[in-house]
Design a protein around this motif. Structure first.
Motif, short mmCIF file in Angstrom:
data_model
loop_
_atom_site.label_atom_id
_atom_site.label_comp_id
_atom_site.label_asym_id
_atom_site.label_seq_id
_atom_site.Cartn_x
_atom_site.Cartn_y
_atom_site.Cartn_z
N TYR A 117 1.28 -0.95 0.38
CA TYR A 117 0.71 -0.35 0.16
C TYR A 117 0.75 1.20 -0.10
CZ TYR A 117 1.07 -1.02 4.73
OH TYR A 117 2.05 -0.95 5.77
N LEU A 118 2.00 1.15 -0.22
CA LEU A 118 3.23 2.15 -0.34
C LEU A 118 4.16 2.22 -1.52
CD1 LEU A 118 4.40 2.38 3.52
CD2 LEU A 118 3.17 3.70 2.85
N ASP A 119 4.05 3.63 -1.68
CA ASP A 119 4.65 3.30 -2.77
C ASP A 119 6.12 3.77 -2.62
OD1 ASP A 119 3.31 3.35 -4.91
OD2 ASP A 119 2.77 5.79 -4.13
N TRP A 120 7.83 3.39 -3.44
CA TRP A 120 8.86 2.63 -3.20
C TRP A 120 9.58 3.77 -3.93
CZ3 TRP A 120 9.69 0.93 2.20
CH2 TRP A 120 9.18 0.65 2.58
N GLN A 121 10.71 4.62 -3.25
CA GLN A 121 11.59 5.06 -3.99
C GLN A 121 12.87 5.36 -3.11
OE1 GLN A 121 11.09 7.58 -6.51
NE2 GLN A 121 13.15 6.50 -6.93
N PRO A 122 13.49 4.26 -4.50
CA PRO A 122 15.40 3.97 -3.69
C PRO A 122 15.98 4.90 -5.03
CG PRO A 122 14.10 2.84 -5.61
CD PRO A 122 12.97 2.91 -5.60
N SER A 123 16.96 5.10 -3.99
CA SER A 123 18.33 5.87 -4.82
C SER A 123 19.50 5.48 -4.43
CB SER A 123 18.06 7.65 -3.99
OG SER A 123 18.12 7.50 -2.68
N ASP A 124 20.72 6.32 -4.41
CA ASP A 124 21.88 5.93 -4.37
C ASP A 124 23.27 6.70 -5.02
OD1 ASP A 124 23.01 3.36 -2.62
OD2 ASP A 124 24.45 3.78 -4.12
N PRO A 125 23.80 6.96 -3.94
CA PRO A 125 25.01 7.75 -5.65
C PRO A 125 25.74 7.31 -6.30
CG PRO A 125 25.68 7.73 -3.03
CD PRO A 125 23.94 6.86 -3.14
N ASP A 126 25.65 5.75 -5.90
CA ASP A 126 26.53 5.38 -6.53
C ASP A 126 26.65 4.46 -7.98
OD1 ASP A 126 28.77 3.68 -7.39
OD2 ASP A 126 28.28 2.01 -6.13
N PRO A 127 26.92 4.43 -9.20
CA PRO A 127 26.33 3.72 -10.31
C PRO A 127 26.12 2.88 -10.39
CG PRO A 127 28.14 5.96 -10.83
CD PRO A 127 27.51 5.76 -9.53
N ALA A 128 27.19 1.99 -9.82
CA ALA A 128 26.55 0.61 -9.91
C ALA A 128 25.55 0.28 -9.03
CB ALA A 128 27.96 -0.37 -9.13
N PRO A 174 14.94 4.07 -9.60
CA PRO A 174 16.01 4.62 -8.79
C PRO A 174 17.02 5.83 -8.72
CG PRO A 174 17.60 2.52 -10.02
CD PRO A 174 15.33 2.50 -10.38
N LEU A 175 16.59 6.91 -7.96
CA LEU A 175 17.60 8.17 -8.56
C LEU A 175 18.44 8.28 -7.88
CD1 LEU A 175 14.61 10.00 -6.82
CD2 LEU A 175 14.89 9.27 -9.72
N ALA A 176 19.52 8.91 -8.71
CA ALA A 176 20.83 8.86 -8.67
C ALA A 176 20.99 10.67 -7.18
CB ALA A 176 21.55 8.87 -9.65
N LEU A 177 21.36 9.86 -6.10
CA LEU A 177 20.66 10.68 -4.73
C LEU A 177 22.20 10.70 -4.06
CD1 LEU A 177 17.81 11.44 -3.12
CD2 LEU A 177 20.18 11.28 -1.69
N ASP A 178 22.66 11.97 -3.36
CA ASP A 178 23.55 12.10 -2.56
C ASP A 178 23.27 12.81 -1.34
OD1 ASP A 178 25.98 12.44 -1.08
OD2 ASP A 178 27.23 13.57 -2.47
N ALA A 179 23.40 12.07 -0.27
CA ALA A 179 22.82 12.23 0.70
C ALA A 179 23.28 14.66 1.30
CB ALA A 179 22.83 11.44 2.21
N ALA A 180 24.58 14.37 0.97
CA ALA A 180 25.35 15.65 1.31
C ALA A 180 24.86 16.48 0.84
CB ALA A 180 26.72 15.13 1.45
N ALA A 181 24.32 16.50 -0.53
CA ALA A 181 24.16 17.41 -1.85
C ALA A 181 23.38 18.44 -0.50
CB ALA A 181 23.73 16.95 -2.88
N ASP A 182 22.81 19.74 -0.79
CA ASP A 182 22.51 20.45 -0.52
C ASP A 182 20.80 20.18 -1.53
OD1 ASP A 182 23.56 21.94 0.91
OD2 ASP A 182 24.59 22.88 -0.61
N ARG A 183 20.63 20.44 -2.56
CA ARG A 183 19.81 19.96 -4.23
C ARG A 183 18.90 18.33 -4.12
NH1 ARG A 183 19.03 24.58 -8.18
NH2 ARG A 183 18.89 26.32 -6.65
N TRP A 184 18.31 17.86 -3.96
CA TRP A 184 17.77 16.12 -3.99
C TRP A 184 16.97 16.01 -5.23
CZ3 TRP A 184 16.53 13.43 1.39
CH2 TRP A 184 17.70 13.17 2.29
#
Length: 205
Positions: free
Chosen positions: A57-68, A88-98
């Motif tokens: 019943y939930l939508d799940w959005q995966p993400s990671d900064p690593d291309p592999a 999956p989204l390319a997302l760096d947790a340390a970035a100012d913008r996601w």
């Protein structure tokens, strides 16, 4: 953007099989009834396909900064064939913008100790931007706790991490809670998990 992966591109994290059901038990208590769960640092992708099946019943959005990692997540997603897992989204947790502007819950498993402290600070800042008041940020992993003896296995793991990268290492829960509070996230609950891990629940204030 990754979205269709071959089975040969799947990564395997052995700990996933050992901890995914225990994590799911806590998620059943802490996740909202509906909405989108953003997983930050999805790693191999094994956790999110398990949780997407457990919580349809939930939508799940995966993400990671690593291309592999993104390729592996895409492969697990393709094999699972579940409609409630986004690409999956390319997302760096340390970035100012996601690359996402809202979520109803954020989950982060085994990132805080295998990344620079800036990634944790960025995670909290991002959660404060994306989450509505009262919505959860959920962390899982090994930590050091004030006034609680640290397991020998965790001490050895911490030493190994710091030898690999001086910016890594088990974080003190006191420092984690303080940083979260500074970002506008209130600590709500600590849950002990198998193999000397913890789950920490925060709510957006």
């Amino acid at each position: 953007m990754p979205g269709d992966g071959a089975a040969a591109e799947k990564r395997h994290a052995p700990a996933t099989l050992r901890n995914r059901d225990a994590i799911a038990d806590a998620l059943a208590d802490w996740l909202p009834a509906t909405g989108t769960v953003l997983e930050v640092a999805s790693g191999s992708g094994e956790h999110i396909v398990h949780f997407a099946a457990a919580f349809p019943y939930l939508d799940w959005q995966p993400s990671d900064p690593d291309p592999a990692g993104l390729t592996s997540i895409a492969a697990w997603r393709a094999e699972a064939g579940l409609a409630n897992i986004a690409r999956p989204l390319a997302l760096d947790a340390a970035a100012d913008r996601w690359p996402v502007d809202r979520a109803d819950a954020i989950l982060c498993i085994n990132m805080v100790h295998i990344s620079p402290w800036a990634a944790t600070l960025g995670l909290f800042a991002g959660a404060a931007r994306l989450l509505a008041s009262g919505m959860p940020l959920i962390l899982y992993g090994p930590y050091v706790e004030p006034d609680v003896p640290t397991a020998e296995s965790n001490l050895a793991f911490d030493a190994n991490l710091r030898a690999r990268d001086s910016a890594w290492g088990l974080r003190d829960t006191g420092a984690v809670k303080a940083a979260a509070a500074d970002a506008g996230l209130a600590f709500a609950e600590r849950r002990a998990m198998p193999a000397n891990n913890l789950m920490l629940l925060f709510h957006r204030t």
